[in-house]
Design an enzyme around this catalytic site. Sequence first.
Site, PDB file in Angstrom:
ATOM      1  N   ASN A   9     -11.025  -2.179   7.805  1.00 18.16           N
ATOM      2  CA  ASN A   9     -11.389  -3.328   8.643  1.00 18.16           C
ATOM      3  C   ASN A   9     -12.230  -2.812   9.804  1.00 18.16           C
ATOM      4  O   ASN A   9     -11.691  -2.211  10.732  1.00 18.16           O
ATOM      5  CB  ASN A   9     -10.098  -4.012   9.143  1.00 18.16           C
ATOM      6  CG  ASN A   9     -10.384  -5.108  10.156  1.00 18.16           C
ATOM      7  OD1 ASN A   9     -11.515  -5.541  10.319  1.00 18.16           O
ATOM      8  ND2 ASN A   9      -9.336  -5.544  10.850  1.00 18.16           N
ATOM      9  N   LYS A  11     -13.729  -4.446  11.986  1.00 19.02           N
ATOM     10  CA  LYS A  11     -13.640  -5.353  13.143  1.00 19.02           C
ATOM     11  C   LYS A  11     -15.040  -5.641  13.694  1.00 19.02           C
ATOM     12  O   LYS A  11     -15.997  -5.675  12.930  1.00 19.02           O
ATOM     13  CB  LYS A  11     -12.725  -4.762  14.215  1.00 19.02           C
ATOM     14  CG  LYS A  11     -11.391  -4.283  13.643  1.00 19.02           C
ATOM     15  CD  LYS A  11     -10.381  -4.017  14.702  1.00 19.02           C
ATOM     16  CE  LYS A  11      -9.157  -3.372  14.092  1.00 19.02           C
ATOM     17  NZ  LYS A  11      -8.015  -3.328  14.987  1.00 19.02           N
ATOM     18  N   HIS A  94      -5.315 -12.005  10.596  1.00 24.24           N
ATOM     19  CA  HIS A  94      -5.179 -10.747  11.349  1.00 24.24           C
ATOM     20  C   HIS A  94      -4.603 -11.052  12.734  1.00 24.24           C
ATOM     21  O   HIS A  94      -4.925 -12.081  13.328  1.00 24.24           O
ATOM     22  CB  HIS A  94      -6.551 -10.071  11.469  1.00 24.24           C
ATOM     23  CG  HIS A  94      -6.441  -8.661  11.975  1.00 24.24           C
ATOM     24  ND1 HIS A  94      -6.289  -8.379  13.310  1.00 24.24           N
ATOM     25  CD2 HIS A  94      -6.437  -7.470  11.331  1.00 24.24           C
ATOM     26  CE1 HIS A  94      -6.202  -7.056  13.459  1.00 24.24           C
ATOM     27  NE2 HIS A  94      -6.294  -6.488  12.274  1.00 24.24           N
ATOM     28  N   GLU A  96      -5.289  -9.998  15.580  1.00 27.30           N
ATOM     29  CA  GLU A  96      -6.293 -10.218  16.633  1.00 27.30           C
ATOM     30  C   GLU A  96      -6.807 -11.651  16.593  1.00 27.30           C
ATOM     31  O   GLU A  96      -7.099 -12.252  17.621  1.00 27.30           O
ATOM     32  CB  GLU A  96      -7.440  -9.197  16.490  1.00 27.30           C
ATOM     33  CG  GLU A  96      -6.985  -7.813  16.926  1.00 27.30           C
ATOM     34  CD  GLU A  96      -7.705  -6.663  16.259  1.00 27.30           C
ATOM     35  OE1 GLU A  96      -8.758  -6.879  15.636  1.00 27.30           O
ATOM     36  OE2 GLU A  96      -7.201  -5.526  16.367  1.00 27.30           O
ATOM     37  N   GLU A 164       1.379  -5.620   9.236  1.00 29.05           N
ATOM     38  CA  GLU A 164       0.797  -4.916  10.377  1.00 29.05           C
ATOM     39  C   GLU A 164       1.574  -5.256  11.652  1.00 29.05           C
ATOM     40  O   GLU A 164       1.288  -6.271  12.302  1.00 29.05           O
ATOM     41  CB  GLU A 164      -0.653  -5.341  10.567  1.00 29.05           C
ATOM     42  CG  GLU A 164      -1.543  -5.039   9.394  1.00 29.05           C
ATOM     43  CD  GLU A 164      -2.991  -4.905   9.830  1.00 29.05           C
ATOM     44  OE1 GLU A 164      -3.552  -3.823   9.646  1.00 29.05           O
ATOM     45  OE2 GLU A 164      -3.539  -5.855  10.392  1.00 29.05           O
ATOM     46  N   GLY A 170      -4.036  -0.141  16.572  1.00 33.31           N
ATOM     47  CA  GLY A 170      -4.933   0.455  17.563  1.00 33.31           C
ATOM     48  C   GLY A 170      -4.209   1.172  18.688  1.00 33.31           C
ATOM     49  O   GLY A 170      -4.830   1.534  19.687  1.00 33.31           O
ATOM     50  N   SER A 210      -2.486   1.998  12.999  1.00 33.44           N
ATOM     51  CA  SER A 210      -2.691   3.407  13.361  1.00 33.44           C
ATOM     52  C   SER A 210      -2.549   4.365  12.173  1.00 33.44           C
ATOM     53  O   SER A 210      -2.016   5.467  12.298  1.00 33.44           O
ATOM     54  CB  SER A 210      -1.738   3.809  14.502  1.00 33.44           C
ATOM     55  OG  SER A 210      -2.020   3.043  15.658  1.00 33.44           O
ATOM     56  N   GLY A 232      -9.354   1.480  13.106  1.00 36.16           N
ATOM     57  CA  GLY A 232     -10.122   2.542  13.773  1.00 36.16           C
ATOM     58  C   GLY A 232     -10.586   3.665  12.849  1.00 36.16           C
ATOM     59  O   GLY A 232     -11.753   4.063  12.877  1.00 36.16           O
TER      60      GLY A 232
HETATM   61  C1  PEP Z   1      -6.146  -3.284  11.870  1.00 31.24           C
HETATM   62  O1  PEP Z   1      -6.879  -3.745  12.716  1.00 31.24           O
HETATM   63  O2  PEP Z   1      -5.897  -3.957  10.866  1.00 31.24           O
HETATM   64  C2  PEP Z   1      -5.566  -1.960  12.085  1.00 31.24           C
HETATM   65  C3  PEP Z   1      -4.583  -1.601  11.325  1.00 31.24           C
HETATM   66  O3  PEP Z   1      -6.112  -1.211  13.093  1.00 31.24           O
HETATM   67  P1  PEP Z   1      -5.808   0.348  13.391  1.00 31.24           P
HETATM   68  O4  PEP Z   1      -5.822   1.071  12.071  1.00 31.24           O
HETATM   69  O5  PEP Z   1      -6.891   0.775  14.293  1.00 31.24           O
HETATM   70  O6  PEP Z   1      -4.449   0.413  14.022  1.00 31.24           O
END
Ligand code: PEP
Length: 253
Positions: A9, A11, A94, A96, A164, A170, A210, A232
């Site tokens: 992703n 983003k 998601h 966010e 998640e 993040g 993460s 990320g």
């Molecule tokens: C995400 O945005 O779906 C995600 C898991 O981000 P990160 O891997 O950066 O924690």
Amino acid sequence: MRLPIIAGNWKMNTTVEQAIELVQEMRGRLDKVEGVEKVLCPPFISLSAVGELIGSSSIRLGAQNLYFEEKGAYTGEVSPLMLVGLCEYVILGHSERRHYFVETDEMVNLKVKAALKVGLKPILCVGERLEENEAGKTEEVVTRQVKGALAGIAPSEGLVVAYEPVWAIGSGKAATEEQANTTIGLIRHILSQLYGEQFSQAIRIQYGGSVTSANIAEFVAQPEIDGALVGGASLIATEFLGIVEQTAKAKRG
Ligand code: PEP
């Protein structure tokens, strides 16, 4: 045996030019990895360019969102029909989007319906916030989100669920593999209540939060975890490749 799926992703990162560079950096090696489904989810404006670059390779493409109406006066939105032929997957719900854009379970439900109607495969994201986790409400929240998102929807094998935990996204503070496995087991149980045991055993459920090339092997070694949704680390070619390659290795046994 469920085929593990690793989705990146991106983003709101990368210009079209940068998206092209990132794909060029990883597509050769990524294409060669077998035994894992690999999905790139760049911003809408790069879907076309990335799609052309991955061509008929084994790499799949996904969008990060859609609006549930097919067309109309919804300035700035992208409809399910616009994505047909451009990509195969679409990330929905998601955290966010739930947080910054106030998406409710009802909206996520409409989006999942709209995606399935046109043949797009939803990657449905669910997960509890830190305070919910600390209050022991993980099960309650995840159950509400899964049931809410799938209300009135017939079983569809294209569905992928991503667990998640919001506090792990993040933050550099991933869940433990046991925590993730337990909650993913719960999600599978909810799916079996909704659609039956056979269906729930066929659906892929990812962990997200993460994930890096240093911790992915521990997650995918767990019996319930069928891959990862990666934020990320998916923006760094070597990291994403490492995650995909280690998943293939771990699942081969
Ligand atoms: C995400 O945005 O779906 C995600 C898991 O981000 P990160 O891997 O950066 O924690």
